[in-house]
Design a protein around this motif. Structure first.
Motif, PDB file in Angstrom:
ATOM      1  N   LEU A 188       0.891  -1.167   0.128  1.00 21.69           N
ATOM      2  CA  LEU A 188       0.051  -0.107   0.016  1.00 21.69           C
ATOM      3  C   LEU A 188       0.865   1.342   0.035  1.00 21.69           C
ATOM      4  CD1 LEU A 188      -2.749   1.165   0.205  1.00 21.69           C
ATOM      5  CD2 LEU A 188      -2.913   0.985   2.497  1.00 21.69           C
ATOM      6  N   GLU A 189       2.091   1.254   0.651  1.00 24.04           N
ATOM      7  CA  GLU A 189       2.838   2.273   0.896  1.00 24.04           C
ATOM      8  C   GLU A 189       3.367   2.580  -0.782  1.00 24.04           C
ATOM      9  OE1 GLU A 189       5.380   1.405   4.108  1.00 24.04           O
ATOM     10  OE2 GLU A 189       3.757   2.170   5.577  1.00 24.04           O
ATOM     11  N   ALA A 190       3.714   1.510  -1.292  1.00 23.23           N
ATOM     12  CA  ALA A 190       4.451   1.619  -2.610  1.00 23.23           C
ATOM     13  C   ALA A 190       3.548   2.228  -3.487  1.00 23.23           C
ATOM     14  CB  ALA A 190       5.020   0.382  -3.001  1.00 23.23           C
ATOM     15  N   ALA A 191       2.104   1.798  -3.381  1.00 20.63           N
ATOM     16  CA  ALA A 191       1.165   2.057  -4.374  1.00 20.63           C
ATOM     17  C   ALA A 191       0.853   3.845  -4.268  1.00 20.63           C
ATOM     18  CB  ALA A 191      -0.094   1.604  -4.110  1.00 20.63           C
ATOM     19  N   GLU A 192       0.910   4.231  -2.886  1.00 21.38           N
ATOM     20  CA  GLU A 192       0.770   5.446  -2.294  1.00 21.38           C
ATOM     21  C   GLU A 192       2.124   6.425  -2.930  1.00 21.38           C
ATOM     22  OE1 GLU A 192      -0.357   8.062   1.369  1.00 21.38           O
ATOM     23  OE2 GLU A 192       1.273   6.444   1.417  1.00 21.38           O
ATOM     24  N   SER A 193       3.241   5.960  -2.986  1.00 18.83           N
ATOM     25  CA  SER A 193       4.390   6.410  -3.625  1.00 18.83           C
ATOM     26  C   SER A 193       4.340   6.681  -4.873  1.00 18.83           C
ATOM     27  CB  SER A 193       5.563   5.636  -3.054  1.00 18.83           C
ATOM     28  OG  SER A 193       6.840   6.210  -3.550  1.00 18.83           O
ATOM     29  N   ALA A 194       3.730   5.655  -5.763  1.00 23.80           N
ATOM     30  CA  ALA A 194       3.735   5.644  -7.005  1.00 23.80           C
ATOM     31  C   ALA A 194       2.553   6.527  -7.674  1.00 23.80           C
ATOM     32  CB  ALA A 194       3.216   4.184  -7.834  1.00 23.80           C
ATOM     33  N   PHE A 195       1.597   6.742  -6.642  1.00 26.34           N
ATOM     34  CA  PHE A 195       0.551   7.757  -7.050  1.00 26.34           C
ATOM     35  C   PHE A 195       1.075   9.244  -6.677  1.00 26.34           C
ATOM     36  CE2 PHE A 195      -2.649  10.767  -5.175  1.00 26.34           C
ATOM     37  CZ  PHE A 195      -3.590  10.684  -6.071  1.00 26.34           C
ATOM     38  N   ASP A 196       1.800   9.325  -5.787  1.00 26.48           N
ATOM     39  CA  ASP A 196       2.513  10.561  -5.502  1.00 26.48           C
ATOM     40  C   ASP A 196       3.569  10.913  -6.608  1.00 26.48           C
ATOM     41  OD1 ASP A 196       1.100  10.875  -3.145  1.00 26.48           O
ATOM     42  OD2 ASP A 196       2.823  10.209  -1.812  1.00 26.48           O
ATOM     43  N   GLU A 197       4.136  10.034  -7.190  1.00 23.06           N
ATOM     44  CA  GLU A 197       5.124  10.307  -8.115  1.00 23.06           C
ATOM     45  C   GLU A 197       4.319  10.850  -9.606  1.00 23.06           C
ATOM     46  OE1 GLU A 197       8.593   8.193 -10.941  1.00 23.06           O
ATOM     47  OE2 GLU A 197       8.114   7.164  -9.232  1.00 23.06           O
ATOM     48  N   ALA A 198       3.235  10.237  -9.741  1.00 19.64           N
ATOM     49  CA  ALA A 198       2.445  10.349 -10.939  1.00 19.64           C
ATOM     50  C   ALA A 198       1.986  11.572 -10.999  1.00 19.64           C
ATOM     51  CB  ALA A 198       1.399   9.194 -11.142  1.00 19.64           C
ATOM     52  N   THR A 199       1.346  12.170  -9.668  1.00 13.16           N
ATOM     53  CA  THR A 199       0.426  13.481  -9.466  1.00 13.16           C
ATOM     54  C   THR A 199       1.691  14.600  -9.505  1.00 13.16           C
ATOM     55  OG1 THR A 199       0.612  13.202  -7.208  1.00 13.16           O
ATOM     56  CG2 THR A 199      -1.232  12.638  -8.263  1.00 13.16           C
TER      57      THR A 199
END
Length: 115
Positions: free
Chosen positions: A57-68
Motif C-alpha cells: 500500500l505504501e508503494a502504491a501511494e508512492s507511485a500515486f504521489d510520483e504520478a501526480t
C-alpha cells in the motif's frame, strides 16, 4: 447537425467510412517512460500485497504521489509553452495564434476534467 457540418468541412477521403489513416488522439500528458515506470511500480505493489500488504500500500501511494507530481510538472510546462506563444502577441494581428492557444487550453483542461 454539427456532425454533418464537421463532415462537410473535411477534405475528400477523410469522412466516415474512409480508408484514410485515423486521426491521432491527443498527445499523452506524461512521456511513455514515466507512465511505464509508475505502472510497473503499481503492478509490483499488487504482486506484493498478499505477502506485505502495508508495504504494498505504501508503494502504491508512492507511485500515486510520483504520478501526480510528474503530471503537475508536465501541465506547468505545457502552460509555460502555451503562454510564451501568445503573451507577447498583438490580439488584432495574431487572432489565429490566439485561437490555437485557446483550443490547446480547452483540450488540456477537458482532459483533466475527465480524469
Amino acid at each position: 447537425m454539427m456532425y454533418d457540418q464537421a463532415r462537410a468541412q473535411q477534405p475528400p477521403g477523410k469522412g466516415v467510412g474512409s480508408t484514410a489513416r485515423p486521426a491521432r488522439g491527443p498527445e499523452p500528458l506524461l512521456p511513455a517512460d514515466e507512465r511505464e515506470k509508475v505502472s510497473q511500480r503499481l503492478r509490483q505493489a499488487l504482486l506484493d500485497f498478499a505477502d506485505t500488504p502495508r508495504e504494498a500500500l505504501e508503494a502504491a501511494e508512492s507511485a500515486f504521489d510520483e504520478a501526480t507530481a510528474e503530471l503537475a510538472k508536465a501541465l506547468a510546462e505545457r502552460r509555460r509553452v502555451l503562454r510564451a506563444e501568445w503573451q507577447d502577441q498583438d490580439s488584432e494581428e495574431q487572432a489565429e495564434e490566439f485561437r490555437h492557444a485557446l483550443r490547446q487550453y480547452r483540450e488540456i483542461t477537458e482532459r483533466m476534467l475527465r480524469l
